[in-house]
Design a protein around this motif. Structure first.
Motif, PDB file in Angstrom:
ATOM      1  N   LEU A 247       9.194  -3.668  -3.806  1.00  0.00           N
ATOM      2  CA  LEU A 247       7.852  -3.082  -3.864  1.00  0.00           C
ATOM      3  C   LEU A 247       7.265  -2.847  -2.474  1.00  0.00           C
ATOM      4  O   LEU A 247       6.379  -2.003  -2.304  1.00  0.00           O
ATOM      5  CB  LEU A 247       6.926  -3.976  -4.680  1.00  0.00           C
ATOM      6  CG  LEU A 247       7.232  -4.074  -6.174  1.00  0.00           C
ATOM      7  CD1 LEU A 247       6.262  -5.027  -6.863  1.00  0.00           C
ATOM      8  CD2 LEU A 247       7.178  -2.697  -6.830  1.00  0.00           C
ATOM      9  N   LYS A 248       7.742  -3.592  -1.480  1.00  0.00           N
ATOM     10  CA  LYS A 248       7.294  -3.385  -0.101  1.00  0.00           C
ATOM     11  C   LYS A 248       8.127  -2.337   0.634  1.00  0.00           C
ATOM     12  O   LYS A 248       7.779  -1.942   1.746  1.00  0.00           O
ATOM     13  CB  LYS A 248       7.343  -4.706   0.661  1.00  0.00           C
ATOM     14  CG  LYS A 248       6.322  -5.725   0.181  1.00  0.00           C
ATOM     15  CD  LYS A 248       6.449  -7.040   0.946  1.00  0.00           C
ATOM     16  CE  LYS A 248       5.445  -8.071   0.453  1.00  0.00           C
ATOM     17  NZ  LYS A 248       5.587  -9.371   1.151  1.00  0.00           N
ATOM     18  N   ASN A 249       9.205  -1.910   0.007  1.00  0.00           N
ATOM     19  CA  ASN A 249      10.076  -0.889   0.589  1.00  0.00           C
ATOM     20  C   ASN A 249       9.530   0.488   0.199  1.00  0.00           C
ATOM     21  O   ASN A 249       9.770   0.986  -0.902  1.00  0.00           O
ATOM     22  CB  ASN A 249      11.500  -1.088   0.062  1.00  0.00           C
ATOM     23  CG  ASN A 249      12.514  -0.204   0.763  1.00  0.00           C
ATOM     24  OD1 ASN A 249      12.222   0.929   1.107  1.00  0.00           O
ATOM     25  ND2 ASN A 249      13.708  -0.730   0.958  1.00  0.00           N
ATOM     26  N   LYS A 250       8.781   1.102   1.092  1.00  0.00           N
ATOM     27  CA  LYS A 250       8.063   2.340   0.764  1.00  0.00           C
ATOM     28  C   LYS A 250       9.004   3.477   0.399  1.00  0.00           C
ATOM     29  O   LYS A 250       8.707   4.309  -0.467  1.00  0.00           O
ATOM     30  CB  LYS A 250       7.151   2.737   1.928  1.00  0.00           C
ATOM     31  CG  LYS A 250       5.988   1.770   2.160  1.00  0.00           C
ATOM     32  CD  LYS A 250       5.077   2.267   3.272  1.00  0.00           C
ATOM     33  CE  LYS A 250       3.854   1.370   3.431  1.00  0.00           C
ATOM     34  NZ  LYS A 250       4.213  -0.014   3.831  1.00  0.00           N
ATOM     35  N   SER A 251      10.143   3.559   1.074  1.00  0.00           N
ATOM     36  CA  SER A 251      11.107   4.617   0.741  1.00  0.00           C
ATOM     37  C   SER A 251      11.606   4.473  -0.689  1.00  0.00           C
ATOM     38  O   SER A 251      11.741   5.468  -1.420  1.00  0.00           O
ATOM     39  CB  SER A 251      12.301   4.567   1.701  1.00  0.00           C
ATOM     40  OG  SER A 251      11.907   4.849   3.016  1.00  0.00           O
ATOM     41  N   PHE A 252      11.869   3.252  -1.087  1.00  0.00           N
ATOM     42  CA  PHE A 252      12.318   3.011  -2.460  1.00  0.00           C
ATOM     43  C   PHE A 252      11.224   3.373  -3.460  1.00  0.00           C
ATOM     44  O   PHE A 252      11.491   4.016  -4.484  1.00  0.00           O
ATOM     45  CB  PHE A 252      12.713   1.541  -2.622  1.00  0.00           C
ATOM     46  CG  PHE A 252      13.002   1.155  -4.045  1.00  0.00           C
ATOM     47  CD1 PHE A 252      14.193   1.506  -4.646  1.00  0.00           C
ATOM     48  CD2 PHE A 252      12.057   0.452  -4.801  1.00  0.00           C
ATOM     49  CE1 PHE A 252      14.455   1.174  -5.969  1.00  0.00           C
ATOM     50  CE2 PHE A 252      12.306   0.117  -6.115  1.00  0.00           C
ATOM     51  CZ  PHE A 252      13.508   0.469  -6.699  1.00  0.00           C
ATOM     52  N   LEU A 456       8.391  14.177  -0.272  1.00  0.00           N
ATOM     53  CA  LEU A 456       7.855  14.380   1.084  1.00  0.00           C
ATOM     54  C   LEU A 456       7.295  13.065   1.622  1.00  0.00           C
ATOM     55  O   LEU A 456       7.423  12.774   2.823  1.00  0.00           O
ATOM     56  CB  LEU A 456       6.762  15.456   1.058  1.00  0.00           C
ATOM     57  CG  LEU A 456       7.236  16.898   0.851  1.00  0.00           C
ATOM     58  CD1 LEU A 456       6.034  17.839   0.775  1.00  0.00           C
ATOM     59  CD2 LEU A 456       8.163  17.334   1.980  1.00  0.00           C
ATOM     60  N   MET A 457       6.685  12.275   0.766  1.00  0.00           N
ATOM     61  CA  MET A 457       6.198  10.966   1.195  1.00  0.00           C
ATOM     62  C   MET A 457       7.365  10.042   1.550  1.00  0.00           C
ATOM     63  O   MET A 457       7.289   9.251   2.496  1.00  0.00           O
ATOM     64  CB  MET A 457       5.343  10.330   0.102  1.00  0.00           C
ATOM     65  CG  MET A 457       4.000  11.014  -0.122  1.00  0.00           C
ATOM     66  SD  MET A 457       2.968  11.002   1.368  1.00  0.00           S
ATOM     67  CE  MET A 457       2.769   9.234   1.638  1.00  0.00           C
ATOM     68  N   THR A 458       8.446  10.140   0.811  1.00  0.00           N
ATOM     69  CA  THR A 458       9.638   9.344   1.125  1.00  0.00           C
ATOM     70  C   THR A 458      10.138   9.648   2.526  1.00  0.00           C
ATOM     71  O   THR A 458      10.555   8.751   3.271  1.00  0.00           O
ATOM     72  CB  THR A 458      10.760   9.631   0.107  1.00  0.00           C
ATOM     73  OG1 THR A 458      10.271   9.447  -1.224  1.00  0.00           O
ATOM     74  CG2 THR A 458      11.957   8.710   0.340  1.00  0.00           C
TER      75      THR A 458
END
Length: 486
Positions: A247-252, A456-458
């Motif tokens: 959940l802290k991994n923004k790319s995921f 795009l956010m990823t």
């Protein structure tokens, strides 16, 4: 013996690690797997993936016959796909937890055995027991939940770098190929036998062969073996720590939301397109309505063939572009996914609008849209593998599967069918059967645009998250080596 467990700053970036290193699990292979056996394993996993997706869309290929046989409306037809995906959602986190801790090969074999049995049993349901067909389709999700969650992680542990990208591409190219063959073979078998239930009986036979190959030839590689070159195993952490890390991994998180939008779009289109085009042709007077079996399955054939061809082209093209741009553009992968989603949306919008006047034009735009959206299949799997540490990949696969199906294709076939029924209301003419489905379909392109924005956010976070995952994996593997005294 073991020395004092390690403590690393890298290990706390996304969540703390366990307070001790457990001994290697006896069921997990710790020897180096030969390249020949690794390639054979990928071939077997690709074959089973093919059969999985053939089975998923066989129902869609013979949907008109099923509607006539059980005398059901669009909403109840969509329920067949929804319950299948819902079981997928419930079971995926369980298999993800097990897949990060226990023998992955045995877990897949168990799940696929249930899938074969339930698919075969569902083909014997009689006209008065539609609810039994719904129940069996739900149980079929057991096999795909176990397999789709675990198989990519095994490939990730057999290969690294460019080879991993190529192998993952090979694995995921069978999603559109299997989906397309599900329409084609299901329609052909139903037409040849005059009974749609025979279309459901072929897949268990092919699946049993894949199950045998999996049991005999596939290894259970060490988690992180490709990063550690087949050597030391990385340590496991608690399930709660795994979830906090993800959940802290923004790319995921952002890529999972993008996959969810993609699943909504593809799930609705894959399930409803053949019958939508049937209604378009009936509305135009090109073909008469089906009143008895076997129904005309031409659109299932054409759509299935188109899905196979565009899937192969799209996955191959996406993988090639990714390999060529990745070294020069660090965030190339999510950007490719964003372009694919944003570009496919207007194509699908045009296809839906043109169906009332020109079915061939609809097929052209569907084909272009499917190529664009197929750019993403292998890239998405690769993104997950390189932004998540090896011991949390099955959990990550499971969580992503749960989210993308819960908010994506679990509800989209049923939602489209429900909207269609509501719009049609009392106007049960052939024109309104077509129009109501057409108008409900227009929701899909807008969801596609939303998915493009998520990718795009990823792209904003992926470079940082990838470096941190690599550092965390390297630090944990090195420290396990230091803390074991031979």
């Amino acid at each position: 013996a073991l020395t004092h467990p390690f403590n690393s700053s890298a290990s706390t970036r996304y969540g703390s690690v366990a307070d001790s290193i457990s001994a290697p699990e006896p069921e997990e292979t710790t020897t180096v797997i030969s390249s020949e056996r690794a390639y054979v394993t990928v071939a077997i996993l690709c074959y089973v993936n093919l059969i999985n997706y053939m089975d998923r869309y066989t129902i869609a290929g013979v949907l008109l016959s099923i509607q006539n046989f059980f005398e059901i409306k669009d909403s109840m037809s969509g329920l067949l796909q929804t319950v299948f995906i819902c079981s997928f959602i419930v079971l995926a986190p369980i298999f993800g937890y097990l897949g990060d801790r226990y023998n992955r090969k045995l877990i897949m074999i168990g799940g696929l055995t249930v899938w074969v049995a339930m698919t075969l049993t569902s083909s014997f349901v009689t006209k008065s027991y539609f609810w039994l067909l719904v129940l069996f389709r739900a149980l079929v999700g057991t096999g795909e939940a176990s397999y789709s969650t675990i198989a990519p992680t095994i490939i990730g542990d057999l290969f690294s770098g460019t080879k991993r990208t190529i192998m993952i591409s090979a694995f995921y190219i069978f999603i559109p190929v299997g989906s397309g063959l599900g329409y084609i073979i299901g329609s052909y078998v139903a037409s040849a036998t005059g009974d749609w239930r025979w279309a459901l009986r072929l897949n268990p036979i092919l699946g049993s062969f894949g199950l045998l190959l999996l049991a005999v030839f596939c290894p259970n590689p060490s988690r992180g073996a490709s990063e550690a070159h087949g050597g030391n195993r990385m340590q496991h952490t608690s399930y709660l720590e795994d979830i906090k890390y993800l959940l802290k991994n923004k790319s995921f998180v952002w890529s999972s939301l993008g996959v969810t939008a993609m699943a909504f779009l593809t799930g609705a289109l894959a399930f409803w397109t053949p019958i939508f085009l049937d209604r378009a042709q009936i509305n135009q007077g090109i073909q008469p309505p089906c009143t008895a079996e076997p129904c005309n399955t031409t659109n299932s054939y054409v759509f299935g063939g188109l899905t196979v061809v565009t899937g192969i082209l799209g996955v191959s093209l996406g993988s090639t572009i990714s390999r060529r741009l990745r070294d020069r553009v660090p965030n190339a992968d999510p950007l490719i996914c964003a372009v694919g989603m944003l570009s496919s949306a207007p194509c699908f919008f045009a296809a839906i609008i043109l169906a009332s006047t020109s079915v061939p034009a609809t097929y052209v735009f569907i084909g272009i849209g499917e190529i664009l959206i197929s750019l993403n299949w292998s890239i998405l799997a690769d993104i997950l593998l390189y932004v998540v540490v090896p011991t949390r990949r099955a959990t990550a696969e499971a969580l992503q599967i749960m989210v993308c199906h819960l908010l994506g294709d679990a509800g989209s076939p049923y939602l489209i069918g429900t909207i269609s029924d509501a719009l049609r209301s009392q106007l049960n003419t052939h024109e309104w059967k077509f129009r109501s489905l057409e108008y409900s379909f227009l929701l899909c392109p807008f969801v596609g645009v939303l998915g493009g924005l998520f990718f795009l956010m990823t792209a904003v976070y992926i470079t940082k998250d990838r470096k941190e995952a690599e550092l965390l994996a390297t630090d944990q593997t090195a420290m396990v080596s230091e803390n074991y005294i031979i």
